[in-house]
Design a protein around this motif. Sequence first.
Motif, PDB file in Angstrom:
ATOM      1  N   UNK B  26     -18.863 -14.112  31.389  1.00 44.08           N
ATOM      2  CA  UNK B  26     -19.975 -13.208  31.947  1.00 44.08           C
ATOM      3  C   UNK B  26     -21.147 -12.136  31.790  1.00 44.08           C
ATOM      4  N   UNK B  41     -16.577  -3.152  37.772  1.00 45.25           N
ATOM      5  CA  UNK B  41     -15.586  -2.773  36.638  1.00 45.25           C
ATOM      6  C   UNK B  41     -13.687  -3.023  36.934  1.00 45.25           C
ATOM      7  N   UNK B  44     -10.003  -5.419  35.261  1.00 51.57           N
ATOM      8  CA  UNK B  44      -9.900  -5.667  33.905  1.00 51.57           C
ATOM      9  C   UNK B  44      -8.737  -6.869  33.875  1.00 51.57           C
ATOM     10  N   UNK B  46      -5.188  -8.284  31.846  1.00 52.50           N
ATOM     11  CA  UNK B  46      -4.107  -8.038  31.482  1.00 52.50           C
ATOM     12  C   UNK B  46      -4.162  -8.619  29.808  1.00 52.50           C
ATOM     13  N   UNK B  48      -6.351 -10.075  26.264  1.00 47.21           N
ATOM     14  CA  UNK B  48      -7.405 -10.055  25.600  1.00 47.21           C
ATOM     15  C   UNK B  48      -7.961 -11.281  25.088  1.00 47.21           C
ATOM     16  N   UNK B 120       4.320  -8.619  33.656  1.00 46.41           N
ATOM     17  CA  UNK B 120       2.343  -9.327  32.420  1.00 46.41           C
ATOM     18  C   UNK B 120       3.133  -9.303  31.290  1.00 46.41           C
ATOM     19  N   UNK B 121       4.590  -9.106  31.380  1.00 46.95           N
ATOM     20  CA  UNK B 121       5.098  -9.418  29.379  1.00 46.95           C
ATOM     21  C   UNK B 121       4.982 -10.698  29.673  1.00 46.95           C
ATOM     22  N   UNK B 124       1.398 -13.010  30.354  1.00 40.14           N
ATOM     23  CA  UNK B 124       1.210 -13.003  28.330  1.00 40.14           C
ATOM     24  C   UNK B 124       1.506 -13.952  27.858  1.00 40.14           C
ATOM     25  N   UNK B 135      -1.847  -2.368  37.148  1.00 31.40           N
ATOM     26  CA  UNK B 135      -0.242  -3.696  36.872  1.00 31.40           C
ATOM     27  C   UNK B 135       0.917  -2.513  37.047  1.00 31.40           C
ATOM     28  N   UNK B 169     -13.388 -11.035  28.343  1.00 26.94           N
ATOM     29  CA  UNK B 169     -12.921  -9.869  28.105  1.00 26.94           C
ATOM     30  C   UNK B 169     -13.800  -8.767  28.751  1.00 26.94           C
ATOM     31  N   UNK B 170     -14.684  -9.422  29.318  1.00 27.28           N
ATOM     32  CA  UNK B 170     -15.850  -8.357  29.714  1.00 27.28           C
ATOM     33  C   UNK B 170     -15.943  -7.500  31.074  1.00 27.28           C
TER      34      UNK B 170
END
Lengths: 227, 227, 227, 227, 227, 227
Positions: B26, B41, B44, B46, B48, B120-121, B124, B135, B169-170
Motif C-alpha cells: 500500500x 485511515x 483498519x 482485523x 495482522x 471476527x474470531x 481470523x 467490529x 497492515x498500512x
Amino acid sequence: MHEHVVVTKIDRPDPEVVSGLGAAGVATVHEAAGRIGLVGPRIRPIQQGAVVAGPAVTVSSHPGDNLMIHAAVEVCRPGDVLVVTTTSPSTDGMFGELLATSLTARGVIGLVIDAGVRDVADLRTMGFPVWSKAVSAQGTVKASPGSVNVPVVCAGQLVEPGDVVIADDDGVMCVPRADAADVLERSRTRLAGEADKRERLADGVLGVDLYGMRELLAKLGVRYVER
Amino acid sequence: MHEHVVVTKIDRPDPEVVSGLGAAGVATVHEAAGRIGLVGPRIRPIQQGAVVAGPAVTVSSHPGDNLMIHAAVEVCRPGDVLVVTTTSPSTDGMFGELLATSLTARGVIGLVIDAGVRDVADLRTMGFPVWSKAVSAQGTVKASPGSVNVPVVCAGQLVEPGDVVIADDDGVMCVPRADAADVLERSRTRLAGEADKRERLADGVLGVDLYGMRELLAKLGVRYVER
Amino acid sequence: MHEHVVVTKIDRPDPEVVSGLGAAGVATVHEAAGRIGLVGPRIRPIQQGAVVAGPAVTVSSHPGDNLMIHAAVEVCRPGDVLVVTTTSPSTDGMFGELLATSLTARGVIGLVIDAGVRDVADLRTMGFPVWSKAVSAQGTVKASPGSVNVPVVCAGQLVEPGDVVIADDDGVMCVPRADAADVLERSRTRLAGEADKRERLADGVLGVDLYGMRELLAKLGVRYVER
Amino acid sequence: MHEHVVVTKIDRPDPEVVSGLGAAGVATVHEAAGRIGLVGPRIRPIQQGAVVAGPAVTVSSHPGDNLMIHAAVEVCRPGDVLVVTTTSPSTDGMFGELLATSLTARGVIGLVIDAGVRDVADLRTMGFPVWSKAVSAQGTVKASPGSVNVPVVCAGQLVEPGDVVIADDDGVMCVPRADAADVLERSRTRLAGEADKRERLADGVLGVDLYGMRELLAKLGVRYVER
Amino acid sequence: MHEHVVVTKIDRPDPEVVSGLGAAGVATVHEAAGRIGLVGPRIRPIQQGAVVAGPAVTVSSHPGDNLMIHAAVEVCRPGDVLVVTTTSPSTDGMFGELLATSLTARGVIGLVIDAGVRDVADLRTMGFPVWSKAVSAQGTVKASPGSVNVPVVCAGQLVEPGDVVIADDDGVMCVPRADAADVLERSRTRLAGEADKRERLADGVLGVDLYGMRELLAKLGVRYVER
Amino acid sequence: MHEHVVVTKIDRPDPEVVSGLGAAGVATVHEAAGRIGLVGPRIRPIQQGAVVAGPAVTVSSHPGDNLMIHAAVEVCRPGDVLVVTTTSPSTDGMFGELLATSLTARGVIGLVIDAGVRDVADLRTMGFPVWSKAVSAQGTVKASPGSVNVPVVCAGQLVEPGDVVIADDDGVMCVPRADAADVLERSRTRLAGEADKRERLADGVLGVDLYGMRELLAKLGVRYVER
C-alpha cells in the motif's frame, strides 16, 4: 433522593444457561435475542480469543475515581463479570492488575468497563480478560461516592445486576436474567440452522437463492444490468 | 432517476498487474500513484500480516441492511475484493462468517467495508482478511434496495468497479484500472531506488545529506543553534 | 519572532535513572510522579510488549510534511526516543521503515508521534517500537520549516527536549529531566509496597479492608443494602 | 421473544410538577436529583432560548428508518415530549417539518432525538423546539419495525415512557416519574438558596469563604505560594 | 502520472435549473434525487438562514496549504460555489475574509470546505456564506501543488466540477450536472405533494393513515398494547 | 514531588499591549506570532461577537471537580481571563452563572475552559463570554486538589500564567507575556498591509498576481488545461 448504595445480594441466572450463552457467542446470542442488548462497539477487548459469560455485578462510579470498584469486589461471587460505568465520560485508567488480582481471588472471570484500564501487559499475562473503552495509565482518586449493583448504562446499553453478560472478540452483549433461558434456546436453534447454511454456502449455493431474496430484490426495484 | 442496479459485468485489470501491485504494498503504491488513492485511515485490518490485491466489486448499501452484500456475491469472480459502503455512516456488523464462507466459495480474497463486521474470531481462523471501520455484532435487516458495481466513496476515496484495491497492515489503497500498469511500473522503480537508500541509511548516511535537504532547510530559514 | 531552529545540543538525564524508570513502567511512574505527565491515550503502540525509556528529542512539524523528522536524525544519540508533533492535527503517515532504518543506525530506540505512521508490518519485523495516533500510508511532502528540540505538546502533554519518555503497552509518559531521579525513587518505593499488597489481595484480603476504605464509604453516605 | 410494540397508554406525571421542573431548568433539576439523569452532551438544541418540560413518549427505531416516529404520533397527547432513539448509531435526518406539523397538531411540545433532523430552518420558524445529535438532510426509509413507549437509552441515559423530560440551552434531563414531585421540591429549595449565594458573590464574597472550602484545600495539601 | 492541473473551462448547468434547485432546498432536492448526493453532516454552516445554489468549482489541496484556493479564484464565474477539499483530514483555517473579498469580486456566492475557516465574524458581516468542517484560525502555508476543477470527494460525497451544489441550514447537497433538470422537476412534484400533506397533517390527520402505514406495521409484527 | 499550589502573584503583561492584541483579533495575532499559539478548535464560543483579551489566570483541575475554580477566583484581578484545564478529558459542566457572578465581581472578563459549562442561557444574558469544549449540565464535586497559576496545556496549547489570551469568534489564542509587545507590533504591520490588499482584491486583482504565485505554481508543476 438519589442514594448511593451497595446492593449486597442479587439474583443470579442459572449457571448452565450462562455457560450455554457463552458457548453460543455474542453475535449469535444478539440475533437470538431479537437484535437487542448489544453494548456499543466502543467497548473493545484488550486481548484476542477470550470468551466469558457471567452474571453482571454493576458499578456506577464518579469519573476519575475508582473507590466503588474496590467496594464492589466484596459482593462478587465466582463466575461473575464486573461491569463498570462512570456518571460522565472518562478514559482514565480506573482498573489495573492489583484490582484484577483481587477479583481473581473472588472468582470473577472478567471486566467490562466504559472507561480506561491500565497494566494491560500484566492483565494479558494473568489471563484476566477485559473489554474497555480505552487503555490509559491515567491514575484516579478514591474520593467520591457511587453505587454497586444498581441498573447502569454501559456504552448505550442498559445492564441490570444479575443480567447475563457475554463477551468475546466481537464485543459485549447483555441478556436480561428473565430472558436468558429463552434466548439460549433460540440461540441453539439458530446455531443448528447455521450449520446447514454454512455447508450449502461453502458448496457454492448463493445466499440470494438460499434465503430466497431474488423476489425481494425485484420487488424493491433492483435491476440487473450488464453495462 | 436514481436507480438501484446490480451491474453483472465489469472490466477487470490484468491479473499480473494486480499481483505486482499487491507485492509492492500500500505505502509504495500510494507514493507511486502520486500520493492519491488512499482509503481513509479509519478503515483498519482485523488481522495482522494479511496482504491482498484484486479488482473491486463495489456495494452501496442502506445502513443497517446487508441485502445488497448478498446480492453482490453472485457477480464476484475469483481474485476479487469486495468493497462495501453505506449511504450514511454506520458501524453495524453487516458481515460475518457465513458471508465470508459464501465469498470464499466464489474465490473472493478479501473484504473492505466502511461499516462494521462480526464473527471476527471465525474470520481470523478462516483466514478471510477484512479491513473495516468497526467490529460490532449489531445485526442488520434485509429490507432496503442498493446497488452493486456502481462508483462508491469508501472512507473518503472514490472506488470504481474494477479498480485495483490493495490492502495490507498500512490500510487500503485504490488504483484506477486504467492507471494500474503505469503505477506498477512506477512502484517498481521506486522499490529499486529504496533498496539503495535503505542500505545507505543503515550505514549511517543522514537523510538530510542523502536527499540533499540542507539547502532547503537553510532557504526555509531553519537555523542550527546550540543553546 | 517565532524562529524555526534545530537545537543541536540538549542536556540528557542520567542513563541509569532512565533505565530504572523504564523498568518501573508507565503506570507506576505516572503514579510516582503525582499522576501527572501522561501523554493522552490517543497515542497507542503499533506492537505489543515493547518497553522503551529514553531522553526525548522533540520535533515540531508542519502537518503533512516530514522534512523536520529528517533534520532531527542528526541530533539524536544512542538511547534517545524521538517525539514528533505537528502544528495542527494530522493523521498522515509521516514516518516509515526508511526513517526507522536511519534512526536505528543512530541508536534511537523508539518513536512517539502525534500523527500517523506507515510500513507498520516492516516496523514490527525490524523491532523498531512506535507509539502513534494513527496508521496511515498517506504520503507527505518535504516543504515547510519546523523545529527540533524545542518544547512541544504531544497529545496534551508538554514534552521538553531531554525529558525522560517512558512508553509501554499502557501508553506514553513524560518525566521532566530535573524530576527524574526523584520520581525513580518514588517509583521503587511504590513497587515495593505493591508487591506486598498484591500478595494479600491474592490471598483474598479485600481492598476496602487493605486500604481502610470502609470509613470513607460510610462518611460519603454509601449504604449497604440487601434489596 | 423481543417484540415490537406500540404501547398506547402510559402513566403521565402531574402537569404542575412537570411545569415546575421546566421553570427550574436542566442544571438545577440535575443537581436536585443528585447529579443523575442527564442525557449526554452530544444532544444539542437546534435553537436558542427554548425551554420545554413534558412527559416522555419514547421511540426505539431502526437506524435510517422513521416508520416508528410516524407510529408514535397517534399515542402522543398535548404537552408530551417525543424522545427518539435508534438501535445503533445514526445521524440520518429522521425528522423534519412535516412530522413537526403533525406533532404540533397533537399538542406535542418538543423533540429529543439521538439521531439527525432536517428542515431546521422551518423548525426554527415554526417554533417547534428540537434537541438532536446532528443536523442532516439524509433521507430515511419506512421499512423496519421498532417500538413506541418502551424504555430507551438516549445518549447514555435511560428514559422510561412517562418520565419527565426537561430541555433547555444546557441540554436535556430526565426525571423518573415517581421521583418528579420530590425532585421539584428539592429544586425549589436549591433555587431559594442560590438567590442568596448569588447576591453575596456579586458583592465580592469569595466562594472559598461562602462555601467554607479553605479548610478542605488545606487538608488536601494545596499550598498558597507567591513565587 | 498523477498531474496537478487547473482546469480553466468547465461546463456549467442551466442557471434557471440551478436557481430552481436552490429554491427547493437541500432536503427536498436530496429526496427528489433518490436520497443520494448529500455531503456528510460534519459540514455545517457558519451562519443561519443562508441558501445558495450554484455550479461547483472544485479544489483539491494539500492539508495546511491554501495555495490552490488562490489559484482557483481566476477560473470562477459569477454564481459559482467554491468546493474545497484536502488530500488528508485537516481543520486548519485555509480561508478567511481576504479570500472571501476576492471571491465576491468574482461573483462567487459561497464556499463549501471540508477543512477550517477563520475570520468568521467578518464573513458573517460581509454576508459571504460558508459551510465548513471547523472554525479555526490556524494559519496555512502556500507551498504545495494541488488541482482545480478535478473530481473531489467532499465529506464522503463525490463532487465533479460543474455539478450543482445546493447549501442551506440543513447542510450541503450535490446534483450531477446531467441530472439537474430532472431532479428539479421531481423536486417540484415533491413540493406540490408536500403542501397538501402539510395541510392534512396540520388538520390532525395521522401520518400512519395519510401514508397508509397501518398495514405495513401489522405485517412487520408491530403490536399495539395497553400495558 | 508534584505539589498542588495556588500561586497568588503572577506577572501580568502591559494593559495597553493586551488591549491592542484584542483589537487585532485572534487570526491576525496568530499570523503575527508566526502561526503558533492557537488553542485547538474544539474550544468554541458559547456566544457570537464577543472579543476578549487579558492575562491568563490558569487552573489545573481534577476532572468532574470544580474546587480549584473556586480557589482561583481570589487570585484574579480586573481584566484577567480564567483558563481552566482538567488532568484528563472531561465534558462535565464545571462552571455556571454563580461562578460567573463571582468572577464578574472580581473584574474577570471571560473564561476559556477545556471542559463543559452550564447555565449558558444565563451566561449569555449576563454578557459573560465563555469559550468551552462542551455545554453540559453534568454537575461536579468539590473533593480533589489541583493548582492555580501553573503552566497548563489547553486543547493542545501551552498556557503560562500571565500569558495574553485573546478570544473571539475564531477561537482562542495565547501569546507568551515576553513576546506580547513584539507580536502586537507585527500585528499592526500586518493589519496595515491587509487594508491595501483587501482594497485591491475587492477591485478584482487576483491573489495569484497580488502575491506573485504564478511562478510558484509553474515551478510546482501545476499545469493550466482546458479539457
